[in-house]
Design an enzyme around this catalytic site. Structure first.
Site, PDB file in Angstrom:
ATOM      1  CB  CYS A  88     -10.110   4.990  -0.211  1.00 37.85           C
ATOM      2  SG  CYS A  88      -8.677   5.649   0.662  1.00 37.85           S
ATOM      3  CD  GLU A  94      -2.695   8.953   6.439  1.00 36.71           C
ATOM      4  OE1 GLU A  94      -2.053   9.998   6.293  1.00 36.71           O
ATOM      5  OE2 GLU A  94      -2.523   7.923   5.746  1.00 36.71           O
ATOM      6  CG  ASP A 145      -1.742   1.239   1.388  1.00 38.36           C
ATOM      7  OD1 ASP A 145      -2.295   1.686   0.371  1.00 38.36           O
ATOM      8  OD2 ASP A 145      -1.847   1.783   2.507  1.00 38.36           O
ATOM      9  CB  SER A 146       0.185   4.772  -0.656  1.00 31.52           C
ATOM     10  OG  SER A 146      -1.026   4.810   0.079  1.00 31.52           O
ATOM     11  CB  CYS A 173      -2.921   0.958  -2.398  1.00 36.34           C
ATOM     12  SG  CYS A 173      -2.945   2.725  -2.739  1.00 36.34           S
ATOM     13  CG  HIS A 224      -6.890   5.798   4.806  1.00 34.05           C
ATOM     14  ND1 HIS A 224      -6.075   5.210   3.873  1.00 34.05           N
ATOM     15  CD2 HIS A 224      -6.074   6.487   5.642  1.00 34.05           C
ATOM     16  CE1 HIS A 224      -4.811   5.548   4.123  1.00 34.05           C
ATOM     17  NE2 HIS A 224      -4.788   6.322   5.186  1.00 34.05           N
TER      18      HIS A 224
HETATM   19  N1  DGL Z   1      -4.188   3.732   0.126  1.00 29.89           N
HETATM   20  C1  DGL Z   1      -4.784   4.772  -0.676  1.00 29.89           C
HETATM   21  C2  DGL Z   1      -6.000   4.223  -1.412  1.00 29.89           C
HETATM   22  O1  DGL Z   1      -6.547   3.184  -1.060  1.00 29.89           O
HETATM   23  C3  DGL Z   1      -5.168   5.965   0.154  1.00 29.89           C
HETATM   24  C4  DGL Z   1      -3.978   6.785   0.612  1.00 29.89           C
HETATM   25  C5  DGL Z   1      -3.221   7.410  -0.523  1.00 29.89           C
HETATM   26  O2  DGL Z   1      -3.746   8.316  -1.207  1.00 29.89           O
HETATM   27  O3  DGL Z   1      -2.093   6.994  -0.738  1.00 29.89           O
HETATM   28  O4  DGL Z   1      -6.431   4.809  -2.365  1.00 29.89           O
END
Ligand code: DGL
Length: 262
Positions: free
Chosen positions: A180, A148, A6-7, A69, A182
């Site tokens: 997403c 976050e 993931d990011s 992600c 989050h």
């Molecule tokens: N993990 C990213 C997503 O699911 C969200 C956070 C980001 O923008 O890196 O899109």
């Protein structure tokens, strides 16, 4: 072992869902905190990051990779599948399959980052899975920072959610994809604001289910003998206090984050 990237730490909602479904499966997790967020980056930068993340997980022994992600999966999953021979599971494909199966009216909403919405990957894949469905998407760039910051129950978060969800409410959707990593942490608030009749699809939980189905059919990839009893490892390209707190909160226990240069 199964690689998951993931990011940042948001993809740990996917890793946690995998752990719940497959408790004996050791994971190699990589969160690219140093280059996060991906949701506001260009397709070229996101794709390059995804290549680097995949190379790292393969170098650590991953036999399959989960793109945990939505921004990464929406932008780069097709490129990665062309360039790597290992199986690649992604959050978008899993959520699309579920949404197409459960919608009754065929009116489906999607919320995600700018990168995810811009890619139109959900529209393309949903149209293929359920021809004629009507898709309504909404970029929600403020939600990742709110999660976050741990503002999960804040008045401001509720106001922003109401504003983002209002256009989707007007479209009479019956299904809403949380596109997403989050957003599962805001699931209760989103459900209240979009209305109880709308079915929420959690892309993190669906990706875990997809992986489990895949491993049931490919048990050799799931676990080789040498890996039995191994613990999951969580790598990050940077680490800060808030990142550690979010990781611990998602898993409900202290998570040891290992910093690596990727
Ligand atoms: N993990 C990213 C997503 O699911 C969200 C956070 C980001 O923008 O890196 O899109």
């Amino acid at each position: 072992m199964i690689g998951v990237f993931d990011s940042g730490v948001g993809g740990m909602t996917v890793a946690k869902a995998i752990e719940d479904l497959c408790p004996d499966l050791p994971l190699l997790y990589f969160g690219d905190i140093a280059r996060s967020p991906y949701g506001s980056k260009s397709p070229e930068v996101i794709t390059e990051c995804c290549r680097r993340n995949t190379d790292f997980l393969l170098s650590q022994g991953a036999a399959a990779v989960v793109i945990a992600c939505n921004s990464a999966a929406a932008t780069a999953s097709e490129t990665l599948r062309r360039q790597y021979s290992v199986p690649i599971i992604d959050v978008v494909a899993a959520a699309v399959e579920k949404a197409a199966a459960v919608t009754v009216s065929g009116r489906i909403g999607i919320i995600g980052t700018r990168a995810t919405v811009r890619s139109q990957v959900y529209e393309r894949r949903l149209e293929a899975a359920r021809p004629g469905c009507k898709i309504f998407s909404q970029a929600c760039p403020l939600l990742v920072p709110l999660v976050e910051e741990d503002w999960l129950d804040a008045r401001e978060t509720k106001m922003i959610l109401r504003r983002y969800l209002q256009p989707l409410r007007q479209q009479q959707i019956d299904t809403l994809i949380l596109g997403c990593t989050h957003y599962p942490l805001l699931g209760r608030l989103i459900q209240t604001r979009i209305g109880r009749r709308v079915r929420l699809i959690d892309s993190s939980a669906e990706a875990a289910r997809h992986l489990k189905e895949f491993l049931d059919k490919n048990p050799d990839i799931a676990l080789n003998r040498a890996e039995r009893g191994r613990q999951s490892r969580f790598f990050v390209s940077d680490s800060t206090g808030p990142v550690q707190q979010l990781a611990d909160r998602i898993f409900g226990r202290p998570i040891h984050l290992e910093k690596v240069d990727v």
